[in-house]
Design an enzyme around this catalytic site. Structure first.
Site, PDB file in Angstrom:
ATOM      1  N   ARG A   1       1.007   7.551   6.067  1.00  0.00           N
ATOM      2  CA  ARG A   1       0.141   6.723   6.918  1.00  0.00           C
ATOM      3  C   ARG A   1      -1.275   7.299   6.981  1.00  0.00           C
ATOM      4  O   ARG A   1      -2.258   6.555   7.043  1.00  0.00           O
ATOM      5  CB  ARG A   1       0.733   6.518   8.320  1.00  0.00           C
TER       6      ARG A   1
ATOM      7  N   SER B   1       0.837  -1.202   0.000  1.00  0.00           N
ATOM      8  CA  SER B   1       0.000   0.000   0.000  1.00  0.00           C
ATOM      9  C   SER B   1       0.871   1.251   0.000  1.00  0.00           C
ATOM     10  O   SER B   1       0.609   2.198  -0.754  1.00  0.00           O
ATOM     11  CB  SER B   1      -0.907   0.018   1.231  1.00  0.00           C
TER      12      SER B   1
ATOM     13  N   HIS C   1      -2.860   6.360   3.845  1.00  0.00           N
ATOM     14  CA  HIS C   1      -3.137   4.925   3.935  1.00  0.00           C
ATOM     15  C   HIS C   1      -4.432   4.650   4.692  1.00  0.00           C
ATOM     16  O   HIS C   1      -5.214   3.763   4.334  1.00  0.00           O
ATOM     17  CB  HIS C   1      -1.949   4.251   4.638  1.00  0.00           C
TER      18      HIS C   1
END
Lengths: 217, 217
Positions: free
Chosen positions: A40, A15, A43
């Site tokens: 993050r 990812s 994500h």
């Protein structure tokens, strides 16, 4: 539609690769010291807007790192944000995560003062010892109360993660925090959320935990 | 930058007004029976993309309503989604919310089968009695396992809320659920999250609780 064959343990890595590729395709180059945090958050949201809106005070990362190494407490404004924080990684550094929103004394303060429980829970958190990191993913009133305590000289957080989401006073409350001299990570604009608050906490924690052995929440 | 003077108890109402106004300005007209769900997801994310991506099977709302009135269990794939669900509103209808991700037997199944804990927790949930609503905000592997159990005739959920977020197999897993004959609410594409899953559950619950006396989580 075909599935990509990726082992469960490799999904996060894959990812992050995709996020990195797509940012490059958009011509966006992230600052190297903050890339782990911004990626993050993307994500956790699949929203590339955060590459533009996440804003860091100059000293935010250094101060956050110092605080976490000293066993900082993380205080969230919602149970959801608390749930999303990797408590094991935090405890490995000697820290604890707190959420006071459902506490009876907080409900009593809120009723007495006519404020939100989120704001009242900041008052309770202000009594904790050691460095304090506030992670606010929902309630602008929590940021406004933080601003009051800071300007009154009653509280000096090590870091404010100011990422509430919403349509009423959210944008303004974030800007207010950016006017203080307290280290901050803020998602400017309306977007944010408990998931974003937790993701930023975890990015800070994982950066200090090179083993990443800690189980994800 | 000036703050809007809105009482804490009126912030949600004011937010919904703003969302309605801005949707109208965008020329987007929501289906009347689903507007409460779509607007609550926008409220929790400040992301108007959901007005386009939230997709409902024809029978989703009717089946969800029936199931909740019968005291359905809601099973989430993350603690965060579980935390965000208004348990009081659910319990008022005789239902319970479950999350099995941290259970030891689930960890054991995951290890034995080499699958994710999210997938293993679906197997555990399949043993619950009564109507089951699955709310998946994170793990595409949970949707894939649901699809397997459904096609094998081993499970017949009352509703699948399929809103995982991510970059690997998320889009595909959502499309897979839409191929079944199980009622679904899916956020097509990459976006979604535990917050979105909880918001959809709460929108369904609040629609059945005209008093809205239940305290928000």
């Amino acid at each position: 539609m075909e599935f990509e064959h990726v082992k469960p343990m490799d999904i996060e890595k894959r990812s992050m690769e995709i996020i990195g590729q797509e940012l490059a395709e958009m011509g966006i180059s992230l600052p190297a010291d903050k890339a782990h945090i911004i990626k993050r958050v993307i994500h956790t949201s699949a929203d590339f807007d955060y590459a533009q809106t996440l804003t860091f005070s100059e000293d935010a990362l250094e101060r956050a790192t110092d605080a976490l190494k000293q066993g900082a407490s993380i205080i969230t404004d919602t149970k959801m944000a608390w749930s999303g924080i990797n408590k094991r990684a935090l405890e490995n550094l000697g820290g604890q995560a707190y959420n006071f929103i459902s506490d009876e004394d907080v409900a009593a303060i809120a009723k007495e003062k006519g404020c939100t429980r989120a704001a009242a829970s900041i008052d309770k958190a202000a009594n904790l010892n050691g460095p304090l990191i506030f992670a606010v993913g929902n309630a602008p009133t929590a940021l406004i109360r933080l601003h009051e305590l800071i300007t009154e000289g009653k509280l000096k957080p090590a870091l404010i993660i100011g990422v509430p989401v919403g349509f009423v006073n959210v944008v303004q409350a974030k800007e207010l925090i950016m006017e203080t001299d307290v280290p901050y990570i803020v998602a400017r604009g309306r977007k944010g959320g408990s998931n974003v608050a937790a993701a930023i906490c975890n990015a800070l924690l994982y950066n200090l935990d090179s083993s990443r052995g800690a189980k994800k929440p």
